[in-house]
Design a protein around this motif. Structure first.
Motif, PDB file in Angstrom:
ATOM      1  N   PHE A 145      10.369  27.481 -11.294  1.00 51.27           N
ATOM      2  CA  PHE A 145       9.085  27.305 -10.629  1.00 51.27           C
ATOM      3  C   PHE A 145       7.992  28.058 -11.393  1.00 51.27           C
ATOM      4  O   PHE A 145       8.195  29.193 -11.835  1.00 51.27           O
ATOM      5  CB  PHE A 145       9.145  27.809  -9.192  1.00 51.27           C
ATOM      6  N   GLU A 146       6.865  27.418 -11.507  1.00 53.21           N
ATOM      7  CA  GLU A 146       5.698  28.088 -12.093  1.00 53.21           C
ATOM      8  C   GLU A 146       5.102  29.037 -11.070  1.00 53.21           C
ATOM      9  O   GLU A 146       4.839  30.195 -11.350  1.00 53.21           O
ATOM     10  CB  GLU A 146       4.678  27.026 -12.540  1.00 53.21           C
ATOM     11  N   ALA A 147       4.843  28.515  -9.879  1.00 49.89           N
ATOM     12  CA  ALA A 147       4.314  29.318  -8.774  1.00 49.89           C
ATOM     13  C   ALA A 147       5.419  29.508  -7.738  1.00 49.89           C
ATOM     14  O   ALA A 147       6.442  28.819  -7.748  1.00 49.89           O
ATOM     15  CB  ALA A 147       3.108  28.628  -8.152  1.00 49.89           C
ATOM     16  N   LEU A 148       5.193  30.431  -6.829  1.00 47.16           N
ATOM     17  CA  LEU A 148       6.167  30.659  -5.781  1.00 47.16           C
ATOM     18  C   LEU A 148       6.333  29.399  -4.938  1.00 47.16           C
ATOM     19  O   LEU A 148       5.349  28.825  -4.455  1.00 47.16           O
ATOM     20  CB  LEU A 148       5.720  31.820  -4.882  1.00 47.16           C
ATOM     21  N   PRO A 149       7.573  28.941  -4.749  1.00 41.23           N
ATOM     22  CA  PRO A 149       7.815  27.686  -4.010  1.00 41.23           C
ATOM     23  C   PRO A 149       7.752  27.906  -2.501  1.00 41.23           C
ATOM     24  O   PRO A 149       8.744  27.754  -1.784  1.00 41.23           O
ATOM     25  CB  PRO A 149       9.212  27.289  -4.466  1.00 41.23           C
ATOM     26  N   ILE A 150       6.546  28.236  -2.032  1.00 42.66           N
ATOM     27  CA  ILE A 150       6.369  28.489  -0.604  1.00 42.66           C
ATOM     28  C   ILE A 150       5.448  27.412  -0.039  1.00 42.66           C
ATOM     29  O   ILE A 150       4.289  27.293  -0.450  1.00 42.66           O
ATOM     30  CB  ILE A 150       5.782  29.884  -0.354  1.00 42.66           C
ATOM     31  N   CYS A 151       5.950  26.622   0.878  1.00 45.71           N
ATOM     32  CA  CYS A 151       5.175  25.556   1.508  1.00 45.71           C
ATOM     33  C   CYS A 151       4.530  26.088   2.787  1.00 45.71           C
ATOM     34  O   CYS A 151       4.956  27.093   3.360  1.00 45.71           O
ATOM     35  CB  CYS A 151       6.063  24.369   1.852  1.00 45.71           C
ATOM     36  N   GLU A 152       3.504  25.363   3.264  1.00 42.67           N
ATOM     37  CA  GLU A 152       2.857  25.740   4.512  1.00 42.67           C
ATOM     38  C   GLU A 152       3.818  25.612   5.680  1.00 42.67           C
ATOM     39  O   GLU A 152       3.692  26.318   6.681  1.00 42.67           O
ATOM     40  CB  GLU A 152       1.618  24.850   4.751  1.00 42.67           C
TER      41      GLU A 152
END
Length: 809
Positions: A145-152
């Motif tokens: 992952f480039e960014a943290l894989p945190i969804c809303e």
């Protein structure tokens, strides 16, 4: 499996509060104890294990009852809704170590019971989210992952307890969806993290009990994160590479993370650092709210110089350093030892550090627990050290200790010492050495895996309660040893003892381990003297299964399984070969073969019964007569067969001459003669074969000479006949001079010895020898009588014809 610091709190130096890490570690273990690739029932779970099965896609036709599914260590590249649609009861799913690149979480929309999802160690770079309200464990770490894989949608996952993430950069907005969640464990994989050159962005405050961060390996530490965490109790940092220039960056990072925290446990794993930086970090942490500091795989580089250290009052209770590699080869050892020996903490562990020595504290030390496992300490350690008066536990396992007397001397000044572990050294004891004054407070002593012999029992702490002497060279326990009245547990396995020790000197013994010794004939004294025994493990010994072992086996069988460990599988016969491998519970010998008194009584009764039966048979069936007749028949047959026919080819005209009294002629004519002549036996009788004109004596001698045998019919009438006496005299004279066995005596009626006149001394002699045949009046006995008569004659004997002048017409 994810490489984490979840195990770093399994230490023996202290008792920190239970770690949530262990709970999740247990879950991982539960997931891995699966069987084959076919689903099977495990308690209330229906488990399918397809781990490491070379799969490229999710298997089809999975059971709709499946609750646990392991697909880790395969080559799966993608997931589809149809893969899991038929698994409504699925609770646990492991997909770690695959080739998945993209994940749409909606593939699990039909799996509303899903609680555990592990997608670590894949090639994920993007996910599309879908709410999974019951998810408690989600691991997305070690991906791309480039960014943290945190969804809303994560914001609504109120049940979430563990969250594993990875990213190459972290932004404030990435963490906002989860900042309000009270997680138990957050794992941040920053191995591919790129440092920002712009101004640091303050990240939102996270709430978790355990924070674990994995930094880039083999790279100088330069991660700058303005991160704050609430409620953290355990902080784990992996891959820390620091030189003197980068040391301040790491301390600054710790300062931000630990700000406003209380009573933290800190774990550092894979640390490469300079001595100066290491001391600086210790100094920084010394006045922080830190309880336990664990450092695993520490490497010291560059140089070691004397560094000042101020021992403030500290909340730190314990420091553990495990696996120290020192790449500095020229330095003053005191610089290293002094920092640790003067610490004002209760617990210190330095294992696998290759330390040669440890200084005695210069002033009374608060140390209560010291663990120096697997180092290079010798007998000189802490000799004469009087500043360890509060020390309760000392572990010197796997060192270079050799002489027990030196170690005894070391403990004399440790007034509070209760537990001493000296296992896996090369310790021996010379009984001639009188120095045996242990610390009086010592309760637990581990001397296992050393070179100790029987003499060690003459030098043991009198107040000891637990003693471990397994794997030594002990052959027996001396009778003259000092009494250990407080000893409760004794482990003496893997030695050479030949018997179970009695409890005469161990009056409080409740647990004994004596497996793998040379106990072949355990005595009953153990059970008689050890009434307080609550645990016994005496299996794996070479038991000799004889009568002596029956009592031991019986005692073991009557004890409950809670008392006897390893029964019955570890208790087997080794000798004799006929019982080898037989479990003692299956070994049985009859009481008769093992009880000498009972055996003697049985033999005596049996002999008495046989004697009574024999007497009865003798009286009722006249057995002696039968035996005597059979013996005579056998002897007669043997003599007859042994006489060569050539010796008999002489001038015999008759098989036998019969001498009898006229009063017995009726029996001779009507019983004897018909039987003999029916067998073609030619008989000479005085009535028909005496030659007229010759004297009676001359006729007697002539008939005896011409007959092979002489038969005498003995009776009271016989001894009254003068001529019968002459006939017997001449026949006996022939027997004496020619050496032939030609006399056959038939006792027609009983004759008492005292009725035989003195002049019949030859008859008396023959009667005394019982070389006669008795005529039985019973019909049943007469068959054997006639068999004896027939056996006396050799029917192959060729007789000459009678002379005309001797025949009676």
């Amino acid at each position: 499996m994810t490489v984490t610091l979840r195990d770093v709190h399994c230490n023996t130096m202290a008792n920190p509060r239970p770690s949530i890490i262990r709970i999740f570690h247990f879950v991982h273990i539960f997931m891995l104890i699966l069987g084959s690739g076919i689903p099977y029932s495990l308690e209330n779970e229906f488990v399918g294990n397809y781990s490491n099965s070379f799969l490229s896609h999710v298997p089809r036709l999975l059971s709709s009852k499946t609750t646990v599914l392991d697909l880790s260590l395969n080559n799966i590249t993608g997931l589809q809704i149809k893969d899991f649609k038929s698994l409504p009861k699925l609770r646990v799913l492991k997909l770690s170590h695959n080739e998945i690149q993209y994940l749409d979480i909606s593939v699990f929309k039909f799996n509303q019971n899903l609680e555990y999802l592990d997608l670590s160690h894949n090639k994920l770079w993007k996910i599309s989210c879908h709410p999974l309200m019951n998810l408690t464990y989600l691991d997305l770490s070690f991906n791309e992952f480039e960014a943290l894989p945190i969804c809303e949608e994560f914001a609504n996952m109120s049940q979430l307890d563990f969250l594993g993430l990875s990213a190459t950069r972290i932004q404030k907005s990435d963490l906002l969806p989860i900042c309000h969640l009270n997680l138990s464990h957050i794992l941040l994989d920053l191995q591919r993290f790129h440092e920002k050159k712009e101004k640091l962005e303050s990240l939102p405050v996270l709430s978790t009990k355990i924070l674990q961060i994995i930094f880039p390996p083999n790279r100088a530490f330069s991660v700058q994160l303005d991160m704050s965490v609430n409620n953290v109790r355990e902080l784990g940092l992996t891959n820390i590479n620091l030189d003197d220039d980068k040391c301040s960056i790491f301390i600054d990072f710790l300062s931000k993370v630990m700000n406003n925290l209380r009573f933290l446990n800190l774990t550092l794993h894979n640390v490469e650092i300079t001595w100066k930086c290491f001391v600086g970090i210790l100094q920084f942490l010394w006045h922080k709210p830190l309880e336990y500091l664990f450092i695993y795989n520490l490497t010291l580089v560059e140089k070691i110089n004397e560094e000042p250290f101020i021992y403030y009052e500290t909340s730190l209770k314990g420091l553990k350093i495990e696996l120290l590699t020192n790449k500095v080869y020229l330095f003053l050892q005191t610089y290293l030892y002094q920092i640790f020996s003067e610490m004002n903490i209760k617990m210190l562990t330095m294992s696998d550090t290759a330390l040669l020595y440890m200084l005695c504290p210069s002033k009374p030390s608060p140390f209560q627990y010291l663990d120096f496992t697997n180092n290079l300490f010798t007998d000189n350690i802490f000799q004469g050290c009087r500043n360890l008066s509060l020390l309760q536990t000392l572990i010197l396992q796997k060192n270079k200790l050799k002489h027990l007397s030196n170690i005894v001397h070391m403990t004399e000044t440790m007034m509070s010492l209760k537990h001493l572990d000296l296992s896996q050294n090369s310790i021996s004891y010379n009984a001639d050495n009188s120095n045996c004054h242990w610390a009086e407070s010592l309760l637990v002593l581990n001397l296992s895996s050393n070179e100790l012999t029987d003499s060690v029992f003459r030098c043991l702490p009198p107040s000891i309660t637990v003693l471990d002497l397994h794997r030594n060279k002990i052959r027996s326990i001396p009778k003259e040893m000092s009494s250990l009245e407080t000893l409760q547990e004794l482990n003496i396995a893997f030695n050479s003892l030949s018997d179970l020790p009695g409890c005469d000197t161990f009056s409080s013994l409740s647990r004994l381990v004596i497996r793998y010794n040379s106990v072949s004939r355990p005595s009953a004294h153990f059970f008689n003297s050890c009434q307080n025994i609550k645990s016994l493990h005496a299996g794996d010994n070479p038991f000799l299964c004889t009568c002596e072992l029956r009592e031991f086996s019986k005692n073991m069988a009557t004890l409950s399984k809670r008392v006897v460990s390893g029964w019955p599988s570890s208790y087997k016969c080794a000798f004799p070969d006929s019982y080898k491998g037989t479990q003692l519970k299956d070994f049985h010998l009859s009481p008769l073969s093992c009880n000498l008194v009972l055996l003697i009584i049985t033999i005596s009764i049996t002999g008495l019964v046989l004697m009574i039966v024999t007497i009865f048979l003798c009286i009722h069936f006249d057995l002696p007569w039968y035996l005597r007749m059979i013996f005579q028949w056998t002897q007669t047959r043997r003599r007859t067969r042994n006489i060569s026919i050539d010796k008999l080819e002489r001038t015999f005209q008759f098989h036998a001459f019969i001498s009898y009294s006229e009063l017995d002629s009726g029996w001779v004519k009507y019983e004897l003669l018909p039987k003999l002549e029916d067998e073609d036996i030619r008989i000479c009788l005085h009535e028909r074969n005496f030659v007229p004109g010759k004297s009676i004596v001359e006729n007697i001698i002539n008939c005896i000479e011409k007959s092979h045998k002489s038969i005498f019919i003995l009776s009271p009438n016989f001894i009254q006949s003068e001529w019968c006496h002459y006939e017997l005299y001449f026949a006996h004279h022939k027997l004496f001079h020619e050496g032939s066995d030609n006399l056959i005596l038939i006792l027609l009626e009983p004759i008492s010895q005292y009725t035989i006149p003195a002049k019949y001394h030859k008859l008396k002699a023959l009667m005394a020898q019982r070389t006669y045949l008795e005529w039985p009046t019973e019909k049943s006995k007469q068959v054997l009588f006639w068999a004896n008569i027939r056996a006396a004659f050799n029917m192959k004997l060729a007789l000459v014809e009678e002379d005309n002048d001797t025949e009676i017409r």
